[in-house]
Design a protein around this motif. Sequence first.
Motif, mmCIF file in Angstrom:
data_model
loop_
_atom_site.group_PDB
_atom_site.id
_atom_site.type_symbol
_atom_site.label_atom_id
_atom_site.label_comp_id
_atom_site.label_asym_id
_atom_site.label_seq_id
_atom_site.Cartn_x
_atom_site.Cartn_y
_atom_site.Cartn_z
ATOM 1 N N UNK A 46 -68.989 -54.861 29.251
ATOM 2 C CA UNK A 46 -70.124 -54.175 29.849
ATOM 3 C C UNK A 46 -69.991 -52.668 29.779
ATOM 4 N N UNK A 47 -68.800 -52.164 30.103
ATOM 5 C CA UNK A 47 -68.581 -50.717 30.040
ATOM 6 C C UNK A 47 -68.673 -50.211 28.603
ATOM 7 N N UNK A 48 -68.113 -50.964 27.648
ATOM 8 C CA UNK A 48 -68.171 -50.544 26.252
ATOM 9 C C UNK A 48 -69.613 -50.538 25.733
ATOM 10 N N UNK A 49 -70.390 -51.547 26.117
ATOM 11 C CA UNK A 49 -71.789 -51.600 25.695
ATOM 12 C C UNK A 49 -72.579 -50.440 26.281
ATOM 13 N N UNK A 50 -72.338 -50.137 27.548
ATOM 14 C CA UNK A 50 -73.022 -49.005 28.176
ATOM 15 C C UNK A 50 -72.611 -47.700 27.508
ATOM 16 N N UNK A 51 -71.318 -47.572 27.182
ATOM 17 C CA UNK A 51 -70.857 -46.363 26.513
ATOM 18 C C UNK A 51 -71.475 -46.193 25.140
ATOM 19 N N UNK A 52 -71.538 -47.278 24.361
ATOM 20 C CA UNK A 52 -72.127 -47.203 23.025
ATOM 21 C C UNK A 52 -73.609 -46.850 23.091
ATOM 22 N N UNK A 53 -74.329 -47.464 24.024
ATOM 23 C CA UNK A 53 -75.754 -47.165 24.158
ATOM 24 C C UNK A 53 -75.974 -45.734 24.609
ATOM 25 N N UNK A 54 -75.093 -45.222 25.465
ATOM 26 C CA UNK A 54 -75.224 -43.839 25.924
ATOM 27 C C UNK A 54 -74.993 -42.855 24.789
ATOM 28 N N UNK A 55 -73.924 -43.069 24.019
ATOM 29 C CA UNK A 55 -73.648 -42.153 22.906
ATOM 30 C C UNK A 55 -74.758 -42.240 21.858
ATOM 31 N N UNK A 56 -75.152 -43.466 21.492
ATOM 32 C CA UNK A 56 -76.211 -43.624 20.496
ATOM 33 C C UNK A 56 -77.526 -43.010 20.949
ATOM 34 N N UNK A 57 -77.893 -43.232 22.205
ATOM 35 C CA UNK A 57 -79.142 -42.663 22.724
ATOM 36 C C UNK A 57 -79.055 -41.147 22.808
ATOM 37 N N UNK A 58 -77.882 -40.629 23.202
ATOM 38 C CA UNK A 58 -77.717 -39.178 23.281
ATOM 39 C C UNK A 58 -77.844 -38.519 21.926
ATOM 40 N N UNK A 59 -77.229 -39.095 20.909
ATOM 41 C CA UNK A 59 -77.309 -38.535 19.562
ATOM 42 C C UNK A 59 -78.739 -38.614 19.034
ATOM 43 N N UNK A 60 -79.371 -39.754 19.235
ATOM 44 C CA UNK A 60 -80.752 -39.929 18.764
ATOM 45 C C UNK A 60 -81.699 -38.961 19.465
ATOM 46 N N UNK A 95 -72.261 -47.268 16.543
ATOM 47 C CA UNK A 95 -71.388 -46.674 17.566
ATOM 48 C C UNK A 95 -70.708 -47.773 18.373
ATOM 49 N N UNK A 96 -71.439 -48.847 18.664
ATOM 50 C CA UNK A 96 -70.864 -49.965 19.422
ATOM 51 C C UNK A 96 -69.707 -50.597 18.660
ATOM 52 N N UNK A 97 -69.844 -50.772 17.350
ATOM 53 C CA UNK A 97 -68.753 -51.355 16.566
ATOM 54 C C UNK A 97 -67.502 -50.490 16.680
ATOM 55 N N UNK A 98 -67.671 -49.181 16.519
ATOM 56 C CA UNK A 98 -66.527 -48.289 16.605
ATOM 57 C C UNK A 98 -65.888 -48.276 17.978
ATOM 58 N N UNK A 99 -66.700 -48.255 19.021
ATOM 59 C CA UNK A 99 -66.171 -48.209 20.387
ATOM 60 C C UNK A 99 -65.487 -49.524 20.750
#
Length: 299
Positions: A46-60, A95-99
């Motif tokens: 859950x934390x990793x998914x939230x982190x990936x979505x946050x980074x991806x959304x921030x970059x986008x 980003x999720x794959x990498x995280x």
Amino acid sequence: MQGTIDGFSYGAVTPVAAFLMACLGAALGLRCTTRSLRTERSFKAGWLALGATSIGSGIWTMHFIAMMGFSVEGVVIDYDKAITFASLAVAIGMVAIGIFIVGYRGATRMALVTGGTITGLGVATMHYLGMAGMRLPGQFEYDTITVTLSVVIAVVAATVALWAAVSIHGFLPSLGASVVMGVAVSGMHYTGMAALNVHLHPGALVGAGSDDAQTAPLVPLLIGPGCFLLLAAVVVMFDPLMVMGTPDWDDPKVLNGAGRRPGIPAPRPVPRQVPRFGTHADPASFHSGPRDPAPPGEW
């Protein structure tokens, strides 16, 4: 016909706002990745998914806020919504794959290099896929060397960010790592934009497009990811695991020699056995340690 490009139609407003969004997404993503390493496996995904979505959304979000300041003299720019949102999905997915690689494999050299490369390629893919979603009476042409440099910047930035997430602890160091990633992501974006040339079709100059006409298509697209980042910030600030009881309360790093946190009194002994019958418990029947063996003849 060569188009005249202006990447800073609003001056420093769009670059600064884009940089702040990149820093916010990076800060939330790194915080979530760090938390995933300190929690039980049931919470890790859950934390990793939230982190990936946050980074991806921030970059986008950073990319398209910066694109609000992008204009080509004489033409109006529109965006293909399907391709635009596909770039968001690519950013979050890669980003999720990498995280997840770093989150489950740890801070090994191979995990960091693999995760950072995939994450960086995701950032670069998001950028150029987002550019492919632009619609104007002309076509884009890129300088290969500059594009390669932008991809290298993205990969290096992602690798450093993942290393920081698993190696740097504390508020100020994490904040510094987020700023570094924000600078790198912004640098990757504007490096990629420096590689761009626009060739307009004959007869494409139909009049000067206003700044409002350039930004109008982007504002509705940014509402969803922007709201998500604010919601993610609230989740991270209040930290649900702190409310429900963190699984790492027994981490030896936060316990003193007596097996408890400093400043917290030792818990009262828990009774080993409770009488099974009767309505009143005999205090003598409570034992905090091992029971004495029963005398011969007694059960």
